[in-house]
Design a protein around this motif. Structure first.
Motif, PDB file in Angstrom:
ATOM      1  N   MET A 113       0.601  -0.586   0.556  1.00 25.67           N
ATOM      2  CA  MET A 113       0.257  -0.313  -0.419  1.00 25.67           C
ATOM      3  C   MET A 113       0.882   1.349   0.151  1.00 25.67           C
ATOM      4  O   MET A 113       1.850   1.272   0.752  1.00 25.67           O
ATOM      5  CB  MET A 113      -0.757  -0.082   1.060  1.00 25.67           C
ATOM      6  N   ALA A 114       0.592   2.031  -0.511  1.00 30.30           N
ATOM      7  CA  ALA A 114       1.088   3.547  -0.714  1.00 30.30           C
ATOM      8  C   ALA A 114       1.223   4.299   0.397  1.00 30.30           C
ATOM      9  O   ALA A 114       0.829   4.057   1.770  1.00 30.30           O
ATOM     10  CB  ALA A 114       0.254   4.386  -1.587  1.00 30.30           C
ATOM     11  N   GLY A 115       2.646   4.421   0.788  1.00 31.10           N
ATOM     12  CA  GLY A 115       2.643   5.261   2.213  1.00 31.10           C
ATOM     13  C   GLY A 115       3.397   4.609   3.376  1.00 31.10           C
ATOM     14  O   GLY A 115       4.133   5.229   4.174  1.00 31.10           O
ATOM     15  N   GLU A 116       3.152   3.213   3.037  1.00 32.11           N
ATOM     16  CA  GLU A 116       3.305   2.331   3.406  1.00 32.11           C
ATOM     17  C   GLU A 116       4.908   1.995   3.811  1.00 32.11           C
ATOM     18  O   GLU A 116       5.349   1.512   2.437  1.00 32.11           O
ATOM     19  CB  GLU A 116       2.966   0.640   4.004  1.00 32.11           C
ATOM     20  N   PRO A 117       6.014   1.345   4.151  1.00 33.43           N
ATOM     21  CA  PRO A 117       7.669   0.867   4.320  1.00 33.43           C
ATOM     22  C   PRO A 117       7.310   0.112   3.570  1.00 33.43           C
ATOM     23  O   PRO A 117       6.112  -0.888   3.368  1.00 33.43           O
ATOM     24  CB  PRO A 117       7.716   0.910   5.556  1.00 33.43           C
ATOM     25  N   GLN A 118       8.273  -0.583   2.773  1.00 37.37           N
ATOM     26  CA  GLN A 118       8.485  -1.593   1.433  1.00 37.37           C
ATOM     27  C   GLN A 118      10.082  -2.614   2.577  1.00 37.37           C
ATOM     28  O   GLN A 118      10.843  -1.787   2.205  1.00 37.37           O
ATOM     29  CB  GLN A 118       8.630  -0.875   0.257  1.00 37.37           C
ATOM     30  N   ALA A 119       9.563  -3.742   2.386  1.00 39.37           N
ATOM     31  CA  ALA A 119      10.875  -4.369   3.077  1.00 39.37           C
ATOM     32  C   ALA A 119      12.148  -4.678   1.743  1.00 39.37           C
ATOM     33  O   ALA A 119      13.106  -4.293   2.505  1.00 39.37           O
ATOM     34  CB  ALA A 119      10.115  -5.754   2.756  1.00 39.37           C
ATOM     35  N   ASP A 120      12.228  -4.236   0.768  1.00 36.60           N
ATOM     36  CA  ASP A 120      12.979  -4.193  -0.208  1.00 36.60           C
ATOM     37  C   ASP A 120      13.025  -2.988  -1.438  1.00 36.60           C
ATOM     38  O   ASP A 120      13.931  -3.066  -2.185  1.00 36.60           O
ATOM     39  CB  ASP A 120      12.127  -5.469  -1.538  1.00 36.60           C
ATOM     40  N   CYS A 121      12.348  -1.845  -0.329  1.00 34.10           N
ATOM     41  CA  CYS A 121      13.114  -0.882  -0.522  1.00 34.10           C
ATOM     42  C   CYS A 121      14.084   0.167   0.127  1.00 34.10           C
ATOM     43  O   CYS A 121      14.387  -0.216   1.600  1.00 34.10           O
ATOM     44  CB  CYS A 121      11.736   0.164  -0.599  1.00 34.10           C
ATOM     45  N   LEU A 122      15.186   0.109  -0.504  1.00 30.55           N
ATOM     46  CA  LEU A 122      16.837   0.813  -0.193  1.00 30.55           C
ATOM     47  C   LEU A 122      16.288   1.945   0.747  1.00 30.55           C
ATOM     48  O   LEU A 122      16.991   2.073   1.912  1.00 30.55           O
ATOM     49  CB  LEU A 122      17.828   1.307  -1.489  1.00 30.55           C
ATOM     50  N   PHE A 123      15.117   3.185   0.094  1.00 29.41           N
ATOM     51  CA  PHE A 123      15.290   3.963   0.973  1.00 29.41           C
ATOM     52  C   PHE A 123      14.326   3.754   1.957  1.00 29.41           C
ATOM     53  O   PHE A 123      14.867   4.691   3.035  1.00 29.41           O
ATOM     54  CB  PHE A 123      14.626   5.536   0.177  1.00 29.41           C
ATOM     55  N   CYS A 124      13.588   3.066   2.175  1.00 33.13           N
ATOM     56  CA  CYS A 124      13.013   2.854   3.134  1.00 33.13           C
ATOM     57  C   CYS A 124      14.002   1.702   4.507  1.00 33.13           C
ATOM     58  O   CYS A 124      13.479   2.467   5.945  1.00 33.13           O
ATOM     59  CB  CYS A 124      11.583   1.385   3.135  1.00 33.13           C
ATOM     60  N   LYS A 125      14.470   0.942   4.193  1.00 32.17           N
ATOM     61  CA  LYS A 125      15.725   0.938   5.036  1.00 32.17           C
ATOM     62  C   LYS A 125      16.580   1.946   5.651  1.00 32.17           C
ATOM     63  O   LYS A 125      17.047   1.638   6.713  1.00 32.17           O
ATOM     64  CB  LYS A 125      16.458  -0.243   3.922  1.00 32.17           C
ATOM     65  N   ILE A 126      16.741   2.528   4.851  1.00 33.60           N
ATOM     66  CA  ILE A 126      17.781   3.780   5.048  1.00 33.60           C
ATOM     67  C   ILE A 126      16.217   4.521   6.489  1.00 33.60           C
ATOM     68  O   ILE A 126      17.480   4.614   7.571  1.00 33.60           O
ATOM     69  CB  ILE A 126      18.319   4.757   4.745  1.00 33.60           C
ATOM     70  N   VAL A 127      15.323   5.008   5.810  1.00 31.26           N
ATOM     71  CA  VAL A 127      14.611   6.149   7.009  1.00 31.26           C
ATOM     72  C   VAL A 127      13.741   4.993   8.655  1.00 31.26           C
ATOM     73  O   VAL A 127      14.733   5.031   9.746  1.00 31.26           O
ATOM     74  CB  VAL A 127      12.996   5.875   6.413  1.00 31.26           C
ATOM     75  N   SER A 128      14.871   3.782   8.378  1.00 33.69           N
ATOM     76  CA  SER A 128      14.104   2.734   9.653  1.00 33.69           C
ATOM     77  C   SER A 128      15.502   2.340  10.284  1.00 33.69           C
ATOM     78  O   SER A 128      15.726   2.210  11.366  1.00 33.69           O
ATOM     79  CB  SER A 128      13.398   1.210   9.454  1.00 33.69           C
ATOM     80  N   GLY A 129      16.492   2.720   9.462  1.00 28.12           N
ATOM     81  CA  GLY A 129      17.944   2.732  10.212  1.00 28.12           C
ATOM     82  C   GLY A 129      18.940   1.588   9.600  1.00 28.12           C
ATOM     83  O   GLY A 129      19.493   1.065  10.343  1.00 28.12           O
ATOM     84  N   ASP A 130      17.989   1.175   8.882  1.00 33.10           N
ATOM     85  CA  ASP A 130      18.462  -0.744   8.846  1.00 33.10           C
ATOM     86  C   ASP A 130      19.584  -0.359   8.191  1.00 33.10           C
ATOM     87  O   ASP A 130      20.256  -1.685   7.705  1.00 33.10           O
ATOM     88  CB  ASP A 130      17.791  -1.043   8.568  1.00 33.10           C
ATOM     89  N   ILE A 131      19.353   0.154   7.053  1.00 27.61           N
ATOM     90  CA  ILE A 131      21.328   0.152   6.015  1.00 27.61           C
ATOM     91  C   ILE A 131      21.477   1.923   6.345  1.00 27.61           C
ATOM     92  O   ILE A 131      20.858   3.292   6.926  1.00 27.61           O
ATOM     93  CB  ILE A 131      20.583   0.724   4.813  1.00 27.61           C
TER      94      ILE A 131
END
Length: 119
Positions: A1-19
């Motif tokens: 769903m739009a707006g929700e974090p995507q598990a395979d998205c590099l930038f979502c992982k930066i937002v979450s602090g995982d990368i």
């Protein structure tokens, strides 16, 4: 769903602090970080924390969030002291335009002469 974090998205992982990323600014709605392959002395990406695949989808769903991204782009330019000499804000939309990460993002470029038209 739009707006929700995507598990395979590099930038979502930066937002979450995982990368890790070299973050220069953060707000409740945006994150700004240095590009790992800079094309100018100032090359910072400003992204919404929410996931939208490109600038068009972001603008359609959350016009206020587009304003947040652009406001932060101006803050980045001011902090890097390129606001007086000029800077460029670029949204690549689609693979044919050079978009490689499908999470809406603005490139803030400055600190050297920028040719027109680009690319």
């Amino acid at each position: 769903m739009a707006g929700e974090p995507q598990a395979d998205c590099l930038f979502c992982k930066i937002v979450s602090g995982d990368i890790p990323a070299t973050i220069v600014r953060e707000t409740d709605t945006t994150v700004a970080f240095r590009d790992i392959n800079p094309q100018a002395p100032t090359h910072v990406l400003v992204i919404p924390r929410a996931h939208y695949p490109d600038a068009a989808a972001l603008a359609t769903a959350e016009p206020g969030l587009v304003a947040d991204v652009l406001r932060e782009a101006a803050e980045v330019a001011a902090e890097d002291k390129v606001d007086g000499t000029g800077y460029r804000v670029v949204f690549n939309t689609g693979a044919g335009a050079g978009q490689t990460v499908f999470h809406a993002h603005a490139h803030v470029l400055g600190g050297r002469g920028l040719e027109w038209p680009p690319g």
